[in-house]
Design a protein around this motif. Structure first.
Motif, short mmCIF file in Angstrom:
data_model
loop_
_atom_site.label_atom_id
_atom_site.label_comp_id
_atom_site.label_asym_id
_atom_site.label_seq_id
_atom_site.Cartn_x
_atom_site.Cartn_y
_atom_site.Cartn_z
N VAL A 166 -48.06 -29.61 -20.19
CA VAL A 166 -48.76 -30.83 -19.76
C VAL A 166 -50.04 -30.94 -20.57
N VAL A 167 -50.25 -32.12 -21.17
CA VAL A 167 -51.42 -32.33 -22.04
C VAL A 167 -52.23 -33.51 -21.52
N TRP A 168 -53.54 -33.29 -21.36
CA TRP A 168 -54.48 -34.36 -21.00
C TRP A 168 -54.95 -34.96 -22.32
N GLY A 169 -54.33 -36.07 -22.73
CA GLY A 169 -54.53 -36.60 -24.06
C GLY A 169 -55.69 -37.58 -24.15
N GLN A 170 -56.53 -37.38 -25.14
CA GLN A 170 -57.65 -38.28 -25.38
C GLN A 170 -57.30 -39.43 -26.31
N ARG A 171 -56.11 -39.36 -26.89
CA ARG A 171 -55.68 -40.43 -27.81
C ARG A 171 -54.15 -40.41 -27.91
N VAL A 172 -53.60 -41.51 -28.37
CA VAL A 172 -52.16 -41.59 -28.63
C VAL A 172 -51.86 -40.84 -29.93
N GLU A 173 -50.89 -39.94 -29.89
CA GLU A 173 -50.49 -39.19 -31.09
C GLU A 173 -49.53 -40.05 -31.90
N VAL A 174 -50.03 -40.64 -32.98
CA VAL A 174 -49.24 -41.61 -33.74
C VAL A 174 -48.03 -40.95 -34.41
N ASP A 175 -48.13 -39.67 -34.74
CA ASP A 175 -47.00 -38.99 -35.40
C ASP A 175 -45.76 -38.94 -34.50
N LEU A 176 -45.95 -38.98 -33.18
CA LEU A 176 -44.81 -38.93 -32.27
C LEU A 176 -44.15 -40.29 -32.08
N MET A 177 -44.88 -41.37 -32.39
CA MET A 177 -44.42 -42.71 -32.02
C MET A 177 -43.16 -43.15 -32.76
N ALA A 178 -42.90 -42.58 -33.94
CA ALA A 178 -41.71 -42.98 -34.70
C ALA A 178 -40.42 -42.55 -34.02
N ARG A 179 -40.45 -41.48 -33.24
CA ARG A 179 -39.25 -40.98 -32.57
C ARG A 179 -39.37 -40.97 -31.06
N SER A 180 -40.59 -40.96 -30.55
CA SER A 180 -40.83 -40.91 -29.11
C SER A 180 -41.86 -41.99 -28.76
N LEU B 227 -45.27 -33.24 -21.61
CA LEU B 227 -45.81 -34.52 -21.17
C LEU B 227 -47.23 -34.68 -21.69
N ILE B 228 -47.50 -35.81 -22.35
CA ILE B 228 -48.87 -36.14 -22.76
C ILE B 228 -49.33 -37.34 -21.94
N TRP B 229 -50.32 -37.12 -21.10
CA TRP B 229 -50.89 -38.18 -20.26
C TRP B 229 -52.12 -38.72 -21.00
N VAL B 230 -51.95 -39.86 -21.67
CA VAL B 230 -53.00 -40.41 -22.55
C VAL B 230 -53.98 -41.21 -21.70
N VAL B 231 -55.24 -40.82 -21.73
CA VAL B 231 -56.23 -41.43 -20.83
C VAL B 231 -57.19 -42.38 -21.54
N ARG B 232 -57.14 -42.44 -22.87
CA ARG B 232 -58.06 -43.32 -23.58
C ARG B 232 -57.29 -44.20 -24.55
N ASN B 233 -57.82 -45.38 -24.77
CA ASN B 233 -57.19 -46.37 -25.65
C ASN B 233 -57.59 -46.10 -27.10
N ARG B 234 -57.10 -44.99 -27.62
CA ARG B 234 -57.41 -44.59 -28.99
C ARG B 234 -56.14 -44.10 -29.67
N LEU B 235 -56.12 -44.20 -30.99
CA LEU B 235 -54.94 -43.81 -31.78
C LEU B 235 -55.34 -42.77 -32.80
N ALA B 236 -54.62 -41.64 -32.82
CA ALA B 236 -54.88 -40.60 -33.82
C ALA B 236 -54.41 -41.07 -35.19
N LYS B 237 -54.93 -40.45 -36.23
CA LYS B 237 -54.50 -40.77 -37.59
C LYS B 237 -53.17 -40.07 -37.88
N PRO B 238 -52.28 -40.72 -38.63
CA PRO B 238 -50.99 -40.08 -38.94
C PRO B 238 -51.16 -38.94 -39.94
#
Length: 515
Positions: free
Chosen positions: A291-305, A477-488
């Motif tokens: 379980v991950v308390w995420g500070q940003r969306v991990e953009v590298d995962l978005m292509a497959r998940s 599970l990554i629970w993203v709590v902030r409206n931010r996007l990581a760099k790829p």
């Protein structure tokens, strides 16, 4: 001399054993005796049963054990790949799921599942190559064909015995899809026994269609998920009489407790508020790396998940941010961009072409990765996630939605064909039936639903949304709590998809087939 030890039998809980016995009794009344492994002609419709339980209650284990018992009794499994024309007295079973991804989850566990749509249509084989299919299915002698060597037929047989996929076996012999499948036709005869996984996704119309095909139906569903749109929060199994609804209450965990399931089931507490739930997630993240308390969306995962969201405008903004950080031009797609099939735009006169597209996995909601342009204008080379023959080339209409704009931007399009939306983010509702190794949940959207105070079927909407989103995660599970996007950091890889594709239909030969 002592006898060799037998492998330990599956240990059912009391509620699983009761459900197994209830299904066994219904099948016995319909002429399939699992205890005696005795098959008789159908005695009449056994009707519909539902096995209902939340995530982790053992529905999939029960489905798999029932499948094994039916196979051991001699019931023939119908996969949608091929059906013999030779009439036998065998009883049949089809195991179905609403989406390619849900069917692939079952196949990875050794259960030969296919999509509901695929079973509605049957392939029409070229008569010459149908001889091979009959032989592989055990209904004929090995054929003698000039164009296929003994070695090629041996490859086909070995593949079929291992995978039970007729197209895969014929491809292993060196044949292309356009060689042996000449078209598709609507099923004109009913089947026998149907197991339907993810039955919470069924709407009333699909349920009626299935009852016409299967006199004996067993539905496996999760009552805590979101009901289909326009069903007023109810699911098809809610209408069944009480004796026909088999409830699994016990939660079966892995040897190590599963923190993702713990969080999902904590939502059943009527006193639990959103803020308390987030504190539970934060505490769980400190104790367990799953379980991950995420500070940003991990953009590298978005292509497959894809990121799982509630609000449509959140989805659109995340998609455009994803494309922007990858430097995607507005007038074309980059190889590796994810897409979601949004249906097929074809006039009625092109019914056969529609069947071709849908039979190869391009059904509404299918997750697809764009591999590049096809040889013809408007064609796309695609990898259909979870499909048994994943790589196709099809006439495509791709729509990129823009924030604050009513009409989507269309970078390129065929005149007609499969339509796609971008798939870097999807709504939680559309994510039902799918699972990913890692799932990212956009928590600000769940918070917005909690503030609205909406209730669905007696449950706060935010809890249903959170439950469905959390249970899409298989391992993390990554629970993203902030409206931010990581760099790829990884780009948009596609080489692994090309390498992993089964040696079935080639992109070049399919392009002519799919419009």
């Amino acid at each position: 001399m002592t006898e060799p030890a037998k492998p330990p039998a599956v240990q059912f809980s009391e509620d699983q054993a009761a459900a197994f016995d209830a299904v066994t009794a219904a099948l016995r009344d319909a002429g399939v005796d699992l205890e005696e492994e005795l098959l008789q002609s159908p005695k009449g419709a056994g009707g519909t049963l539902a096995v209902i339980g939340k995530a982790g209650s053992g529905k999939t284990l029960l489905l798999a054990q029932l499948y094994k018992a039916l196979e051991a009794a001699g019931v023939e499994v119908v996969s949608g790949d091929y059906e013999s024309k030779k009439k036998t007295e065998k009883r049949t079973l089809a195991i179905l799921a609403p989406t390619n991804k849900a069917a692939s989850v079952l196949r990875l566990r050794g259960v030969p599942a296919t999509t509901i749509h695929r079973i509605l249509y049957t392939p029409v084989y070229d008569p010459e190559y149908e001889k091979i299919a009959e032989w592989l299915a055990g209904h004929g002698e090995q054929p003698d064909l000039e164009e296929l060597t003994e070695e090629a037929l041996a490859r086909a047989k070995a593949f079929y015995e291992q995978n039970k996929s007729m197209p895969g076996a014929l491809a292993a012999a060196g044949l292309r899809g356009s060689d042996f499948i000449t078209g598709w036709k609507r099923r004109d005869e009913p089947l026998d026994i149907g197991f339907i996984d993810e039955a919470s996704m069924l709407d009333d119309r699909q349920f009626e269609d299935l009852k016409e095909i299967f006199p004996n139906l067993v539905l496996f569903g999760d009552p805590a998920q979101l009901a289909p749109v326009n069903q007023s929060g109810s699911m098809v199994f809610d209408k069944l009489p009480e004796p026909r609804r088999l409830i699994l209450n016990r939660i079966h965990r892995q040897k190590a407790d599963n923190p993702i399931l713990d969080l999902a089931h904590a939502l059943a507490d009527p006193q639990l508020g959103f803020e308390d739930f987030e504190r539970m997630i934060e505490d769980s993240a400190r104790r367990d790396e799953r379980v991950v308390w995420g500070q940003r969306v991990e953009v590298d995962l978005m292509a497959r998940s894809p990121v799982l969201v509630w609000r449509n405008n959140t989805r659109i903004r995340l998609i455009n941010a994803f494309r922007a950080v990858h430097g995607a031009p507005e007038d074309e797609l980059l190889p590796g961009e994810p897409l979601i099939c949004d249906g097929i735009e074809l006039p009625l006169k092109h019914r056969k072409k529609r069947l071709d597209l849908e039979a190869r996995g391009l059904i509404k909601g299918a997750q697809v990765v764009y591999l590049g342009p096809g040889r013809k204008p408007g064609f796309s080379r695609l990898h259909v996630m979870g499909a048994e023959d994943p790589q196709v080339s099809a006439a495509s209409i791709v729509k990129i939605e823009k924030p604050d704009e009513e009409e989507p931007f269309i970078p390129f399009a065929a005149r007609m064909g499969a339509t796609f939306l971008h798939g870097a983010a999807v709504t939680i509702h559309k994510a039902q039936g799918s699972q990913w190794d890692t799932a990212q949940v956009f928590a600000p959207d769940i918070f917005a639903a909690a503030r609205m105070g909406r209730v669905e079927a007696g449950q706060p909407l935010w809890k249903r949304l959170a439950y469905v989103a959390i249970t899409r995660a298989e391992s993390r599970l990554i629970w993203v709590v902030r409206n931010r996007l990581a760099k790829p950091t990884l780009g948009l890889p596609v080489d692994d998809l090309r390498a992993a594709a089964a040696p079935t239909l080639t992109l070049e030969t399919q392009e002519a087939d799919l419009l």
